[in-house]
Design a protein around this motif. Structure first.
Motif, PDB file in Angstrom:
ATOM      1  N   GLU A  90      68.863  55.532  32.138  1.00 19.54           N
ATOM      2  CA  GLU A  90      68.141  55.383  30.869  1.00 19.54           C
ATOM      3  C   GLU A  90      69.172  55.194  29.766  1.00 19.54           C
ATOM      4  O   GLU A  90      70.070  56.024  29.609  1.00 19.54           O
ATOM      5  N   ASP A  91      69.069  54.102  29.060  1.00 26.05           N
ATOM      6  CA  ASP A  91      69.979  53.875  27.941  1.00 26.05           C
ATOM      7  C   ASP A  91      69.586  54.767  26.774  1.00 26.05           C
ATOM      8  O   ASP A  91      68.402  54.913  26.470  1.00 26.05           O
ATOM      9  N   THR A  92      70.572  55.383  26.147  1.00 24.69           N
ATOM     10  CA  THR A  92      70.309  56.167  24.939  1.00 24.69           C
ATOM     11  C   THR A  92      71.083  55.494  23.809  1.00 24.69           C
ATOM     12  O   THR A  92      71.818  54.538  24.054  1.00 24.69           O
ATOM     13  N   ALA A  93      70.949  56.003  22.607  1.00 25.59           N
ATOM     14  CA  ALA A  93      71.650  55.362  21.489  1.00 25.59           C
ATOM     15  C   ALA A  93      73.154  55.371  21.732  1.00 25.59           C
ATOM     16  O   ALA A  93      73.845  54.376  21.505  1.00 25.59           O
ATOM     17  N   ALA A  94      73.659  56.476  22.262  1.00 22.65           N
ATOM     18  CA  ALA A  94      75.110  56.616  22.375  1.00 22.65           C
ATOM     19  C   ALA A  94      75.663  56.179  23.729  1.00 22.65           C
ATOM     20  O   ALA A  94      76.857  55.945  23.865  1.00 22.65           O
ATOM     21  N   GLY A  95      74.830  56.097  24.738  1.00 25.08           N
ATOM     22  CA  GLY A  95      75.337  55.787  26.077  1.00 25.08           C
ATOM     23  C   GLY A  95      74.187  55.637  27.048  1.00 25.08           C
ATOM     24  O   GLY A  95      73.225  54.918  26.771  1.00 25.08           O
ATOM     25  N   ALA A  96      74.275  56.319  28.184  1.00 24.88           N
ATOM     26  CA  ALA A  96      73.200  56.242  29.177  1.00 24.88           C
ATOM     27  C   ALA A  96      73.174  57.539  29.981  1.00 24.88           C
ATOM     28  O   ALA A  96      74.177  58.239  30.078  1.00 24.88           O
ATOM     29  N   VAL A  97      72.003  57.821  30.542  1.00 24.70           N
ATOM     30  CA  VAL A  97      71.842  59.016  31.370  1.00 24.70           C
ATOM     31  C   VAL A  97      71.408  58.571  32.762  1.00 24.70           C
ATOM     32  O   VAL A  97      70.446  57.822  32.911  1.00 24.70           O
ATOM     33  N   VAL A  98      72.146  59.034  33.774  1.00 23.38           N
ATOM     34  CA  VAL A  98      71.780  58.732  35.159  1.00 23.38           C
ATOM     35  C   VAL A  98      71.153  59.988  35.746  1.00 23.38           C
ATOM     36  O   VAL A  98      71.693  61.087  35.589  1.00 23.38           O
ATOM     37  N   ARG A  99      70.028  59.816  36.427  1.00 16.64           N
ATOM     38  CA  ARG A  99      69.407  60.957  37.125  1.00 16.64           C
ATOM     39  C   ARG A  99      69.472  60.692  38.629  1.00 16.64           C
ATOM     40  O   ARG A  99      69.267  59.563  39.075  1.00 16.64           O
ATOM     41  N   ASP A 110      68.802  62.168  42.900  1.00 17.63           N
ATOM     42  CA  ASP A 110      67.706  62.693  43.726  1.00 17.63           C
ATOM     43  C   ASP A 110      67.823  64.193  43.985  1.00 17.63           C
ATOM     44  O   ASP A 110      67.111  64.733  44.818  1.00 17.63           O
ATOM     45  N   HIS A 111      68.752  64.849  43.295  1.00 15.17           N
ATOM     46  CA  HIS A 111      68.815  66.317  43.334  1.00 15.17           C
ATOM     47  C   HIS A 111      68.326  66.883  41.997  1.00 15.17           C
ATOM     48  O   HIS A 111      68.493  68.066  41.741  1.00 15.17           O
ATOM     49  N   GLY A 112      67.837  66.022  41.123  1.00 10.77           N
ATOM     50  CA  GLY A 112      67.370  66.483  39.817  1.00 10.77           C
ATOM     51  C   GLY A 112      68.490  66.688  38.805  1.00 10.77           C
ATOM     52  O   GLY A 112      68.269  67.250  37.734  1.00 10.77           O
ATOM     53  N   ARG A 113      69.700  66.215  39.152  1.00 17.73           N
ATOM     54  CA  ARG A 113      70.809  66.368  38.193  1.00 17.73           C
ATOM     55  C   ARG A 113      70.849  65.193  37.226  1.00 17.73           C
ATOM     56  O   ARG A 113      70.400  64.105  37.558  1.00 17.73           O
ATOM     57  N   ARG A 114      71.449  65.434  36.049  1.00 19.76           N
ATOM     58  CA  ARG A 114      71.671  64.319  35.122  1.00 19.76           C
ATOM     59  C   ARG A 114      73.160  64.173  34.845  1.00 19.76           C
ATOM     60  O   ARG A 114      73.910  65.146  34.832  1.00 19.76           O
ATOM     61  N   PHE A 115      73.579  62.944  34.702  1.00 19.46           N
ATOM     62  CA  PHE A 115      74.979  62.631  34.401  1.00 19.46           C
ATOM     63  C   PHE A 115      74.996  61.802  33.126  1.00 19.46           C
ATOM     64  O   PHE A 115      74.395  60.724  33.073  1.00 19.46           O
ATOM     65  N   ASP A 116      75.646  62.315  32.114  1.00 20.13           N
ATOM     66  CA  ASP A 116      75.733  61.593  30.834  1.00 20.13           C
ATOM     67  C   ASP A 116      76.944  60.679  30.861  1.00 20.13           C
ATOM     68  O   ASP A 116      78.023  61.074  31.311  1.00 20.13           O
ATOM     69  N   ALA A 117      76.751  59.468  30.377  1.00 15.84           N
ATOM     70  CA  ALA A 117      77.841  58.489  30.431  1.00 15.84           C
ATOM     71  C   ALA A 117      77.910  57.680  29.144  1.00 15.84           C
ATOM     72  O   ALA A 117      76.907  57.493  28.459  1.00 15.84           O
ATOM     73  N   ASP A 118      79.117  57.208  28.853  1.00 12.36           N
ATOM     74  CA  ASP A 118      79.248  56.194  27.797  1.00 12.36           C
ATOM     75  C   ASP A 118      78.930  54.822  28.383  1.00 12.36           C
ATOM     76  O   ASP A 118      78.497  53.915  27.674  1.00 12.36           O
ATOM     77  N   LEU A 119      79.197  54.689  29.682  1.00 18.46           N
ATOM     78  CA  LEU A 119      78.978  53.406  30.355  1.00 18.46           C
ATOM     79  C   LEU A 119      78.599  53.653  31.810  1.00 18.46           C
ATOM     80  O   LEU A 119      79.218  54.492  32.473  1.00 18.46           O
ATOM     81  N   VAL A 120      77.591  52.929  32.295  1.00 21.48           N
ATOM     82  CA  VAL A 120      77.181  53.032  33.705  1.00 21.48           C
ATOM     83  C   VAL A 120      77.427  51.686  34.389  1.00 21.48           C
ATOM     84  O   VAL A 120      77.017  50.638  33.874  1.00 21.48           O
ATOM     85  N   LEU A 121      78.113  51.730  35.519  1.00 23.17           N
ATOM     86  CA  LEU A 121      78.300  50.524  36.330  1.00 23.17           C
ATOM     87  C   LEU A 121      77.642  50.776  37.675  1.00 23.17           C
ATOM     88  O   LEU A 121      78.033  51.700  38.396  1.00 23.17           O
ATOM     89  N   ALA A 122      76.642  49.978  38.009  1.00 18.90           N
ATOM     90  CA  ALA A 122      75.991  50.115  39.315  1.00 18.90           C
ATOM     91  C   ALA A 122      76.564  49.048  40.239  1.00 18.90           C
ATOM     92  O   ALA A 122      76.507  47.850  39.932  1.00 18.90           O
ATOM     93  N   CYS A 123      77.139  49.488  41.361  1.00 18.91           N
ATOM     94  CA  CYS A 123      77.704  48.578  42.367  1.00 18.91           C
ATOM     95  C   CYS A 123      76.985  48.884  43.677  1.00 18.91           C
ATOM     96  O   CYS A 123      77.550  49.513  44.585  1.00 18.91           O
ATOM     97  N   PRO A 124      75.721  48.440  43.808  1.00 14.70           N
ATOM     98  CA  PRO A 124      74.878  48.898  44.915  1.00 14.70           C
ATOM     99  C   PRO A 124      75.009  48.087  46.192  1.00 14.70           C
ATOM    100  O   PRO A 124      74.250  48.322  47.144  1.00 14.70           O
ATOM    101  N   GLY A 125      75.947  47.135  46.240  1.00 21.88           N
ATOM    102  CA  GLY A 125      76.093  46.319  47.447  1.00 21.88           C
ATOM    103  C   GLY A 125      74.830  45.512  47.690  1.00 21.88           C
ATOM    104  O   GLY A 125      74.277  44.886  46.772  1.00 21.88           O
ATOM    105  N   ALA A 126      74.348  45.537  48.935  1.00 29.19           N
ATOM    106  CA  ALA A 126      73.191  44.716  49.314  1.00 29.19           C
ATOM    107  C   ALA A 126      71.861  45.422  49.049  1.00 29.19           C
ATOM    108  O   ALA A 126      70.814  44.925  49.464  1.00 29.19           O
ATOM    109  N   ALA A 127      71.884  46.579  48.367  1.00 27.42           N
ATOM    110  CA  ALA A 127      70.628  47.263  48.004  1.00 27.42           C
ATOM    111  C   ALA A 127      70.062  46.580  46.755  1.00 27.42           C
ATOM    112  O   ALA A 127      70.209  47.064  45.639  1.00 27.42           O
ATOM    113  N   HIS A 128      69.429  45.440  46.987  1.00 23.48           N
ATOM    114  CA  HIS A 128      68.922  44.653  45.851  1.00 23.48           C
ATOM    115  C   HIS A 128      67.591  45.173  45.325  1.00 23.48           C
ATOM    116  O   HIS A 128      67.174  44.802  44.233  1.00 23.48           O
ATOM    117  N   GLY A 129      66.906  45.999  46.127  1.00 24.13           N
ATOM    118  CA  GLY A 129      65.625  46.555  45.681  1.00 24.13           C
ATOM    119  C   GLY A 129      65.843  47.888  44.976  1.00 24.13           C
ATOM    120  O   GLY A 129      66.944  48.170  44.489  1.00 24.13           O
TER     121      GLY A 129
END
Ligand code: FAD
Length: 378
Positions: free
Chosen positions: A175-184, A186-205
């Motif tokens: 989720e993009d926020t004004a200052a950065g982004a929040v990644v959630r 599957d353990h219910g944790r959140r990770f706050d970031a200034d920048l998120v890079l998703a490199c999911p390989g062949a997981a296109h879905g």
């Protein structure tokens, strides 16, 4: 700009190379991998850092990546970098013409191409005692150990104190926020970031589709195998003349003639095959491959391609192969535009998806990580 916090989704070579580039520039990285260890294309590939078949347009980035691999290999011996070179063995006059054209091309020197008669081939790689007319030696090709490179790189990154890896952690939303982004996850944790890079390989879905809808990428499935130790060194990687048909760096009149005048064996044509073979550090040979483009992909491996690969390798080595001890398939993500080295899609002000390096992702990983860092001014 001060140090940034990056969250990188995906533990394959692209995610890890982006982590390396970011940590190198003084940033902090948290990397998430949904499996307990990466098990996508990166751990299933040949580990070839392949300069020979890349187009001239891709050559500068390819050579830069090879240079980075060599540098990484010096610092992280666990990646198993070795400047072993390759030998493409030609068995017919039309294949020989392609090799001759390659050695006469403008980038032959940069690639370290040399055309050798069988005696000179054997002076470099004495295990090649089989039948061939000549060998196209490429001195800039290299290899790494795919199955041990990622943990080795992560240990190196962790020692900087600016890197954390979470295995068994699937990113479920960004989720993009004004200052950065929040990644959630599957353990219910959140990770706050200034920048998120998703490199999911062949997981296109899944998350990838939610972030960027349909990317201009497709999936390609390959079959591979590995033998018991050969009992002698195979000093270079080897390839057969069919590889000229697949690597865009060789395209031209001579490859057109090859395609026109010499058909592949029925099995090789059906499975869109070439032979690539590289010796692992433990002595076994990794041998492939096939190319399947139409989904749904087979969930089992087909025996006919293995028979073809065994026959061709035995002809080139002039000896029986050791027992095959492993067979597997792998799927990579390939950009549909053949001139695109990778697909970078902006998913939000602070979020990018990077995938689709195709059959050259291991080769180009380090340089693509560096390029993204440059493009995003990290
Ligand atoms: C059989 C085979 C042979 C190949 N040989 C070579 C070669 O010799 N040389 C070469 O240059 N290239 C080769 N390639 C291509 C190369 O392996 C790939 O281009 C490269 O590994 C892609 O790396 P990646 O990090 O993008 O993807 P991957 O290695 O597939 O990694 C993606 C990772 O992301 C994880 N992931 C996905 N979604 C999430 C999520 N939501 N949360 C957390 N984690 C997630 C996955 O579990 C996976 O581990 C080969 C490919 C195959 C299949």
């Amino acid at each position: 700009m001060g140090p940034m916090r990056l969250v990188i989704i995906g533990g394959g070579i692209l995610g890890t190379a982006h982590a390396l580039a970011a940590v190198r520039r003084g940033h902090e990285v948290v990397q998430l991998e949904r499996e307990t260890e990466a098990r996508g294309a990166t751990v299933r590939n040949f580990g070839l850092v392949w300069v020979s078949g890349r187009t001239t347009a891709e050559l500068a980035l390819t050579l830069r990546s090879r240079e980075l691999w060599e540098e990484i290999g010096g610092k992280v011996p666990g990646v198993g970098f070795r400047p072993a070179g390759s030998m493409t063995l030609v068995r017919t006059p039309v294949e020989l013409a392609v090799a001759e054209a390659a050695t006469a091309g403008p980038s032959a020197e940069a690639r370290g191409f040399e055309l050798l008669d069988p005696e000179r081939v054997r002076a470099i790689n004495p295990a090649l005692r089989g039948k061939f007319l000549a060998g196209l030696h490429c001195s800039t090709d290299a290899a790494v150990e795919s199955r041990q490179a990622l943990p080795a790189l992560r240990a190196y990154l962790a020692a900087t104190g600016r890197y954390t890896f979470h295995a068994g952690t699937e990113a479920r939303s960004v989720e993009d926020t004004a200052a950065g982004a929040v990644v959630r996850d599957d353990h219910g944790r959140r990770f706050d970031a200034d920048l998120v890079l998703a490199c999911p390989g062949a997981a296109h879905g899944g998350l990838t589709r939610e972030l960027v809808d349909d990317l201009p990428v497709r999936r390609v499935r390959l079959q591979m195998m590995q033998t018991a130790p050969l009992g002698e060194p195979l000093t270079t990687a080897i390839a057969d003349g069919d590889s000229f048909r697949y690597y865009p760096g060789f395209a031209g009149e001579q490859v057109d003639a090859l395609n026109r005048e010499q058909s592949q064996s029925a099995t090789a044509a059906e499975h869109k095959m070439q032979l690539l073979c590289v010796q692992r550090l433990h002595g076994g040979l990794t041998i492939g491959d096939t190319h399947e483009y139409d989904e749904p992909f087979a969930f089992d491996v087909d025996e006919a391609p293995y028979e073809h690969l065994t026959a061709v390798t035995e002809e080139l080595l002039g000896r029986p192969l050791p027992q095959v001890v492993r067979r597997w398939a792998g799927v990579y993500s390939q950009s549909v535009d053949p001139t695109a080295l990778v697909t970078r899609a902006k998913a939000g002000e602070h979020t990018w998806v990077v995938t689709g390096p195709g059959g050259r992702g291991m080769t180009l990983g380090p340089a693509l990580g560096e390029q993204t860092a440059d493009l995003l001014n990290l």
